[in-house]
Design a protein around this motif. Structure first.
Motif, mmCIF file in Angstrom:
data_model
loop_
_atom_site.group_PDB
_atom_site.id
_atom_site.type_symbol
_atom_site.label_atom_id
_atom_site.label_comp_id
_atom_site.label_asym_id
_atom_site.label_seq_id
_atom_site.Cartn_x
_atom_site.Cartn_y
_atom_site.Cartn_z
ATOM 1 N N SER A 181 56.183 -24.267 19.862
ATOM 2 C CA SER A 181 57.217 -24.604 18.874
ATOM 3 C C SER A 181 58.427 -23.689 19.030
ATOM 4 O O SER A 181 59.484 -23.935 18.457
ATOM 5 N N GLY A 182 58.238 -22.586 19.771
ATOM 6 C CA GLY A 182 59.340 -21.638 19.956
ATOM 7 C C GLY A 182 59.384 -20.551 18.894
ATOM 8 O O GLY A 182 60.241 -19.666 18.929
ATOM 9 N N SER A 183 58.444 -20.591 17.935
ATOM 10 C CA SER A 183 58.502 -19.598 16.840
ATOM 11 C C SER A 183 57.970 -18.232 17.276
ATOM 12 O O SER A 183 58.337 -17.218 16.694
ATOM 13 N N HIS A 184 57.093 -18.185 18.267
ATOM 14 C CA HIS A 184 56.511 -16.923 18.744
ATOM 15 C C HIS A 184 56.514 -16.896 20.267
ATOM 16 O O HIS A 184 56.522 -17.941 20.914
ATOM 17 N N LYS A 185 56.503 -15.671 20.802
ATOM 18 C CA LYS A 185 56.693 -15.548 22.262
ATOM 19 C C LYS A 185 55.439 -15.137 23.027
ATOM 20 O O LYS A 185 55.196 -15.598 24.138
ATOM 21 N N ARG A 186 54.672 -14.208 22.452
ATOM 22 C CA ARG A 186 53.541 -13.676 23.234
ATOM 23 C C ARG A 186 52.361 -13.438 22.297
ATOM 24 O O ARG A 186 52.483 -12.671 21.326
ATOM 25 N N ALA A 187 51.237 -14.062 22.613
ATOM 26 C CA ALA A 187 50.095 -14.032 21.697
ATOM 27 C C ALA A 187 48.874 -13.383 22.339
ATOM 28 O O ALA A 187 48.638 -13.537 23.538
ATOM 29 N N LEU A 188 48.147 -12.685 21.511
ATOM 30 C CA LEU A 188 46.826 -12.184 21.897
ATOM 31 C C LEU A 188 45.814 -13.094 21.228
ATOM 32 O O LEU A 188 45.803 -13.214 19.995
ATOM 33 N N ILE A 189 44.949 -13.719 22.038
ATOM 34 C CA ILE A 189 43.918 -14.611 21.487
ATOM 35 C C ILE A 189 42.582 -13.946 21.773
ATOM 36 O O ILE A 189 42.234 -13.738 22.942
ATOM 37 N N ILE A 190 41.855 -13.641 20.720
ATOM 38 C CA ILE A 190 40.633 -12.848 20.880
ATOM 39 C C ILE A 190 39.441 -13.631 20.326
ATOM 40 O O ILE A 190 39.541 -14.284 19.281
ATOM 41 N N GLY A 191 38.320 -13.558 21.025
ATOM 42 C CA GLY A 191 37.043 -14.029 20.473
ATOM 43 C C GLY A 191 36.148 -12.808 20.406
ATOM 44 O O GLY A 191 35.900 -12.177 21.444
ATOM 45 N N ALA A 201 33.107 -9.369 23.242
ATOM 46 C CA ALA A 201 34.460 -9.838 22.933
ATOM 47 C C ALA A 201 35.211 -10.151 24.218
ATOM 48 O O ALA A 201 34.940 -9.560 25.262
ATOM 49 N N GLY A 202 36.142 -11.092 24.098
ATOM 50 C CA GLY A 202 37.027 -11.415 25.220
ATOM 51 C C GLY A 202 38.396 -11.752 24.670
ATOM 52 O O GLY A 202 38.528 -12.105 23.483
ATOM 53 N N ALA A 203 39.422 -11.624 25.505
ATOM 54 C CA ALA A 203 40.787 -11.869 25.005
ATOM 55 C C ALA A 203 41.677 -12.415 26.117
ATOM 56 O O ALA A 203 41.455 -12.151 27.296
ATOM 57 N N LEU A 204 42.672 -13.182 25.689
ATOM 58 C CA LEU A 204 43.715 -13.691 26.591
ATOM 59 C C LEU A 204 45.062 -13.281 26.051
ATOM 60 O O LEU A 204 45.254 -13.219 24.833
ATOM 61 N N VAL A 205 46.022 -13.040 26.947
ATOM 62 C CA VAL A 205 47.424 -12.990 26.533
ATOM 63 C C VAL A 205 48.035 -14.319 26.945
ATOM 64 O O VAL A 205 47.891 -14.751 28.090
ATOM 65 N N LEU A 206 48.654 -14.995 25.973
ATOM 66 C CA LEU A 206 49.346 -16.262 26.240
ATOM 67 C C LEU A 206 50.829 -16.045 25.989
ATOM 68 O O LEU A 206 51.205 -15.486 24.950
ATOM 69 N N GLU A 207 51.649 -16.504 26.928
ATOM 70 C CA GLU A 207 53.095 -16.272 26.802
ATOM 71 C C GLU A 207 53.843 -17.599 26.854
ATOM 72 O O GLU A 207 53.522 -18.455 27.689
ATOM 73 N N ALA A 208 54.835 -17.772 25.974
ATOM 74 C CA ALA A 208 55.641 -19.004 25.992
ATOM 75 C C ALA A 208 56.609 -18.956 27.172
ATOM 76 O O ALA A 208 57.421 -18.031 27.276
ATOM 77 N N ARG A 209 56.468 -19.923 28.074
ATOM 78 C CA ARG A 209 57.361 -20.005 29.237
ATOM 79 C C ARG A 209 57.819 -21.442 29.399
ATOM 80 O O ARG A 209 57.075 -22.370 29.083
ATOM 81 N N GLU A 210 59.008 -21.601 29.937
ATOM 82 C CA GLU A 210 59.511 -22.955 30.120
ATOM 83 C C GLU A 210 58.827 -23.627 31.320
ATOM 84 O O GLU A 210 58.730 -23.029 32.394
ATOM 85 N N GLY A 211 58.325 -24.827 31.091
ATOM 86 C CA GLY A 211 57.731 -25.606 32.180
ATOM 87 C C GLY A 211 58.566 -26.845 32.443
ATOM 88 O O GLY A 211 59.563 -27.093 31.749
#
Ligand code: UT7
Length: 329
Positions: A135-145, A168-178
């Protein structure tokens, strides 16, 4: 002339994991309940699991996994503006584990919250983060289980206590233009479902509003097994069709690691070759929301999953709640 429509994608830039210090083998459990290594391996594929000890909690394991993912992504606390932690075993009823991890990592900006969809939690967290990032509201996320299911086990109940583990495991997800095509890197589609009529099949028999205790996990294993194999392929088929891809395009299938037999049956039903299935249930047991990011971490570390690969994650758990997401790595 067709016009190219660029769009934001949630791209994986780092993955990390953390396990408790103590590894518990099936043989060790033979001394605690009426079970055998042979039964556990035959029925589930599990040979060992990690159990949290003193000072190890869901938030401490989650923070360690998040740190490892951030190091891989090469990002600093100030780069993160969204933290979502999937867990059903929070340190405390509140505040959320995500805010505890936020403080532990020194992330001062943005927003942090938990999602609770039991074993499907990580897929729910990825799908939620994808909505924020694209949505463009956030740029870089940490997703953790992150989970410490050992703390809600009835250690007298052999039908459940041999199955679960902590981690536990985690991903960094980043908004990039595709480019807006299914060749883009990032989350290409996600499908979530839930059906609350199945509460009695898999639940915890306590909570703040009923017993004022944390309670213990209760499960009708056979029923859960049947539902899992019967229903979970629907969300996978929908995720493929939304992305305009087929099972032939898939490089890696990384399902929730509950039981080797469920994993094999689901893969077979969809026609996924065994060589494309990532399995870690033998080492970790069922770590609920942590199982997929733990498996992703193993398959990235050993060089199987590479940038550009098409990866399907999929899980089902209490609720029932289930979902799948297709990610171009
Ligand atoms: O993460 C999402 C949620 N969880 C799952 O996805 C788990 C789904 N279910 C399963 O993985 C399997 O149903 C189990 C592994 C839990 C059980 O396997 P099963 O093949 O469905 O076995 P069962 O429950 O039908 O039990 C078979 C026998 C029973 O004995 P009787 O009644 O045939 O005499 C059980 O009492 O195995 C017995 N049993 C055990 N024996 C030794 C159950 N647990 C144990 C044990 N050790 N730990």
């Amino acid at each position: 002339m067709t016009q190219e429509v660029k769009r934001l994608r949630s791209v994986v830039t780092g993955v990390g994991s953390a396990l408790p210090r103590r590894c518990v083998t099936n043989r060790e459990l033979e001394g605690q309940v009426d079970t055998s290594d042979e039964w556990i391996v035959q029925r589930t594929g599990i040979t060992q699991r990690y159990i949290a000890g003193e000072g190890e909690t869901t938030s401490s394991l989650g923070a360690a996994a998040a740190r490892a993912a951030m190091a891989k992504a090469g990002c600093a606390p100030e780069d993160i503006d969204l933290i979502i932690c999937a867990t059903s075993t929070p340190d405390l009823t509140f505040p959320s584990v995500a805010t505890m991890i936020q403080a532990e990592l020194g992330v001062l900006g943005g927003v942090a919250f938990d999602v609770q969809a039991v074993c499907a939690g990580f897929v729910f967290a990825v799908a939620t983060a994808d909505k924020f990032l694209t949505s463009g509201s956030h740029k870089r996320a940490l997703i953790i289980g992150a989970e410490t299911f050992s703390r809600i086990m009835d250690w007298q109940d052999r039908t459940t206590c041999v199955l679960f583990g902590d981690g536990a495991g985690a991903l960094v997800l980043e908004a990039r233009e595709g480019e807006g095509t299914n060749a883009d890197r990032g989350v290409l589609s996600s499908k979530l479902r839930s059906d609350g009529r199945y509460k009695s099949k898999l639940y915890v028999d306590g909570g703040p509003s009923t017993t004022q205790t944390a309670g213990h996990l209760r499960m009708e294993g056979k029923e859960v097994f049947r539902f899992a194999v019967g229903h979970v392929t629907d969300v996978m088929t929908d995720a493929f069709s939304e992305a305009g891809l087929t099972v032939e395009d898939l490089d890696w299938f990384v399902p929730h690691q509950a039981n080797q037999r469920i994993i094999d049956a689901s893969a077979q039903k969809l026609g996924i070759a065994p060589a494309k299935v990532v399995k870690t249930v033998q080492w970790h047991g069922n770590t609920s929301a942590a199982s997929i990011p733990l498996a992703l971490s193993v398959a990235c570390e050993d060089g199987r999953i590479k940038p550009g690969d098409l990866v399907m994650i999929e899980a089902i758990g209490g609720g029932f709640a289930w979902g799948a997401a297709l990610i171009r790595w």
